[in-house]
Design an enzyme around this catalytic site. Structure first.
Site, mmCIF file in Angstrom:
data_model
loop_
_atom_site.group_PDB
_atom_site.id
_atom_site.type_symbol
_atom_site.label_atom_id
_atom_site.label_comp_id
_atom_site.label_asym_id
_atom_site.label_seq_id
_atom_site.Cartn_x
_atom_site.Cartn_y
_atom_site.Cartn_z
ATOM 1 N N GLU A 231 0.838 -1.160 0.029
ATOM 2 C CA GLU A 231 0.154 -0.017 -0.042
ATOM 3 C C GLU A 231 0.912 1.294 -0.060
ATOM 4 O OE1 GLU A 231 -2.329 -0.766 3.420
ATOM 5 O OE2 GLU A 231 -0.760 0.120 4.901
ATOM 6 N N HIS A 273 -4.457 2.808 7.593
ATOM 7 C CA HIS A 273 -3.323 2.406 8.507
ATOM 8 C C HIS A 273 -2.327 3.472 8.783
ATOM 9 C CE1 HIS A 273 -3.674 -2.039 6.658
ATOM 10 N NE2 HIS A 273 -4.354 -1.876 7.933
ATOM 11 N N LEU A 292 8.171 -1.954 -9.019
ATOM 12 C CA LEU A 292 8.206 -3.263 -8.725
ATOM 13 C C LEU A 292 8.138 -4.049 -10.238
ATOM 14 C CD1 LEU A 292 5.567 -3.487 -5.906
ATOM 15 C CD2 LEU A 292 7.929 -4.615 -5.961
ATOM 16 N N ALA A 295 11.653 -4.133 -11.683
ATOM 17 C CA ALA A 295 12.290 -4.855 -11.029
ATOM 18 C C ALA A 295 12.381 -6.503 -11.411
ATOM 19 C CB ALA A 295 12.385 -4.895 -9.489
ATOM 20 N N GLY A 296 11.043 -6.670 -12.328
ATOM 21 C CA GLY A 296 10.708 -7.812 -12.650
ATOM 22 C C GLY A 296 9.436 -8.757 -11.867
ATOM 23 N N VAL A 299 2.918 -7.092 -12.690
ATOM 24 C CA VAL A 299 2.224 -6.160 -11.729
ATOM 25 C C VAL A 299 1.112 -5.784 -12.549
ATOM 26 C CG1 VAL A 299 1.973 -3.946 -11.003
ATOM 27 C CG2 VAL A 299 4.216 -4.929 -10.478
ATOM 28 N N PRO A 300 -0.156 -6.037 -12.170
ATOM 29 C CA PRO A 300 -1.298 -5.635 -13.111
ATOM 30 C C PRO A 300 -1.509 -4.293 -13.410
ATOM 31 C CG PRO A 300 -2.140 -6.117 -10.901
ATOM 32 C CD PRO A 300 -0.588 -6.389 -10.700
ATOM 33 N N THR A 301 -2.372 -3.949 -14.326
ATOM 34 C CA THR A 301 -2.566 -2.529 -14.542
ATOM 35 C C THR A 301 -3.463 -1.940 -13.648
ATOM 36 O OG1 THR A 301 -4.287 -3.280 -15.958
ATOM 37 C CG2 THR A 301 -2.138 -2.657 -17.002
ATOM 38 N N SER A 302 -4.241 -2.693 -12.723
ATOM 39 C CA SER A 302 -5.218 -2.384 -11.850
ATOM 40 C C SER A 302 -5.438 -3.322 -10.901
ATOM 41 C CB SER A 302 -6.512 -1.863 -12.478
ATOM 42 O OG SER A 302 -7.233 -2.995 -13.042
#
Length: 608
Positions: A231, A273, A292, A295-296, A299-302
């Site tokens: 987050e 939080h 991320l 770095a490989g 990661v999705p678009t949403s």
């Protein structure tokens, strides 16, 4: 920080600060997973000792309760996980105490709001001593089919739906405990399920980081891929970025950092939080997701696309033959708690006790349906409370006042009567109040106090059968029974009992009918013709007048009156009244510091 698996199917924990529901959920999970031993070895409840009863499947078990952390660790040396449910005020101190125990490897801190300075000290000590902290502000973690912490993964229904009763191939780590429950479900839908899941907590300084757990998962052979849910705020995700760049992680990592909506706000926004607060581009969700991705990590678009990306990554591993087939099993059913089953209408359970006089289940106690606040607001007295609890109705004021007069008149009769004597002797023996009171009450019976009941029974029977005083008295004489309520050791025709006169005067003034009392007076007239001391005593006055109260009030049926007299209500009135005096004598002896009582020799006739 540990380099591999931290839980197993034999892991046992110590649970700090007793909480019934999360402990029972852990035990239900154990049973679901087929564990042979419960995962909770002991409970630490400061100042308490003994056992707590809980369920392990159908079997009821007793889990030891210890007053200190040290005592629990000594008693359960194989328990190496400490689950801390202390409040944020004491969580740091108790966690540090646990970390200093040689047997404890993992400490989970549930409390939110632990001061950051305290959290830093805990983290420093744990890292220096190769121990693991999960939290603060964590819901815990779970190793599927083996062990779970507290409320992790929620209800049994959710656990079954997420297939957490058996291990899968996915390692999952999240900052959010609430979102971890959602992700367990998501992962179960599109993969073979979780192997291990951890919620590190949302505080600024977590005891262990996202990358700590990803690096652990990388060393666990059963974990084939990892899912990370971060987050916005802080820089924890960048340690994972560096680990990916340095090639420390060889397994696929699917990651998403939530909070991308923060850019829609014109000013800085604090999310749920403590650590979820974006302070710049690097701490933004967009910045972290891009780092991320670079770095490989996958990661999705949403966030909406996260599920499909997890599915694609897992299916690719299956195609490559890197994921073994996980055999599906049917978990055993968890017996439902009786309270839950009753509430849901699934079972009918017989009750063991019936109560018709009081109820304390609502916002305030009720006496015979009358709330306590109403009793106070209406100025009810002791007589009113007795009428509610004994007779289950509100009697007229003249009736309740008569009850109070009886209590006052019978409260004490000096220190020489048997009951008071017993209480005095017991108090002087050094016994407590209850013992002294009971020793006096135990003398109440046919010869001391019980004459009220008998007077009411015999007067009622004689009057209702239409017997004349002569027939009644002579009939009793033939049976060898003295007329109860008639006769006094001191009082006589010329020295009447003042208490009897007060009761008669009150009844003549307030009672609608005094037929039973008038009959008792006629009996007294006849007995006085035989002896000067056969006067009506206070037992006879109360017994006959109570009959007039019951019949004259119009609130009781004949059957109810017969039942009240038969059960012994009037003796109960004497017991209640005389308790006041017996307690007074007990306090009197304690206050005077009287020594042990010994009866004088000269008062005993010694014979052969």
């Amino acid at each position: 920080m540990a380099t591999g698996q931290i839980f197993s199917k034999t892991t046992q924990a110590l649970f700090y600060n007793y909480k019934q529901l999360p402990i029972q959920r852990m035990l239900d999970f154990d049973f679901l997973c087929g564990r042979e031993t419960p995962s909770v070895a002991g409970i630490i409840n400061p100042g308490s000792d003994g056992f707590q009863k809980l369920f392990f499947g159908q079997e009821e078990i007793a889990i030891p309760v210890h007053p200190t952390i040290e005592a629990a660790c000594n008693a359960h040396p194989t328990a190496d996980v400490f689950i801390n449910f202390a409040s944020f005020r004491s969580a740091a101190a108790s966690s540090m105490s646990a970390l200093k125990q040689a047997t404890i490897r993992v400490v989970a801190i549930i409390a939110e709001g632990v001061p950051e300075s305290d959290a830093k000290q805990l983290i420093s000590y744990a890292r220096a001593n190769n121990k693991v902290i999960i939290g603060p502000a964590t819901v815990g973690g779970v190793q599927a089919g083996a062990f779970k912490i507290g409320d992790t993964a929620g209800t049994i229904d959710n656990i079954i739906q997420c297939k957490l009763y058996r291990p899968g191939s996915v390692g999952f780590v999240s900052k959010s405990g609430g979102m971890s429950n959602e992700m367990y479900n998501t992962i179960a839908r599109v993969t073979d399920g979780i192997y291990e899941g951890i919620a590190i907590g949302g505080d600024v300084f977590p005891g262990s980081t996202l990358s700590d757990h990803i690096l652990r998962f990388n060393n666990i052979p059963q974990v084939k891929m990892m899912v990370v849910l971060g987050e916005l705020g802080g820089s924890d995700e960048y340690s994972l970025v560096e680990a990916l760049k340095q090639g420390k992680v060889q397994k696929p990592v699917v990651a998403w950092v939530s909070g991308t909506c923060a850019t829609l706000f014109k000013s800085e926004v604090q999310f749920g939080h403590a650590g979820a607060k974006s302070g710049g581009e690097m701490e933004s969700a967009q910045g972290k997701n891009q780092a991320l991705r670079d770095a490989g990590a996958v990661v999705p678009t949403s966030f909406e696309a996260l599920e499909s990306v997890i599915k694609e990554t897992f299916e690719k591993l299956v195609e490559e033959g890197k994921v073994p087939v996980v055999p599906e099993i049917t978990p055993p059913p968890i017996p439902e708690d009786l309270k839950t089953a009753i509430k849901s209408g699934k079972v009918r359970a017989p009750t063991h006790i019936i109560s018709t006089i009081s109820d304390d289940r609502g916002e305030e106690p009720c006496y015979a349906g009358v709330p306590m606040s109403t009793i106070i607001e209406r100025g009810y007295g002791v007589g009113d409370v007795i009428s509610l609890l004994w007779f289950k109705r509100s009697l007229p004021r003249y009736c309740t006042q008569f009850i109070e007069i009886c209590i006052m008149l019978c409260a004490d009769h000096g220190p020489c009567v048997s009951g008071a004597h017993n209480s005095i002797v017991t108090a002087r023996a050094g016994k407590d109040l209850v013992s002294s009171l009971v020793s006096g009450l135990l003398t109440i019976g046919p010869r001391f106090g019980g004459a009220i009941d008998d007077a009411a029974r015999y007067f009622k029977d004689a009057y209702d059968r239409g017997l004349t005083p002569y027939e009644f008295v002579e009939g009793m004489k033939k049976k060898g029974i003295r007329v109860p309520g008639i006769g006094h050791r001191i009082k006589s025709r010329d020295n009447r009992d003042k208490r009897v006169q007060l009761l008669q005067k009150y009844a003549h003034t307030h009672f609608p009918s005094v037929k039973y009392m008038e009959y008792a007076v006629q009996v007294e007239t006849y007995t006085l013709s035989k002896a000067n001391n056969l006067v009506m005593n206070v037992d006879g006055a109360i017994g006959s007048l109570f009959l007039d109260l019951l019949s004259g009030s119009g609130m009781f049926s004949k059957q109810e009156i017969d039942e009240i007299v038969e059960i012994g209500y009037l003796n109960g009135l004497f017991v209640l009244a005389r308790s006041i005096g017996l307690i007074g004598h007990t306090f009197d002896q304690k206050r005077l510091k009287q020594p042990l009582y010994r009866h004088p020799w000269e008062d005993v006739l010694y014979t052969k």
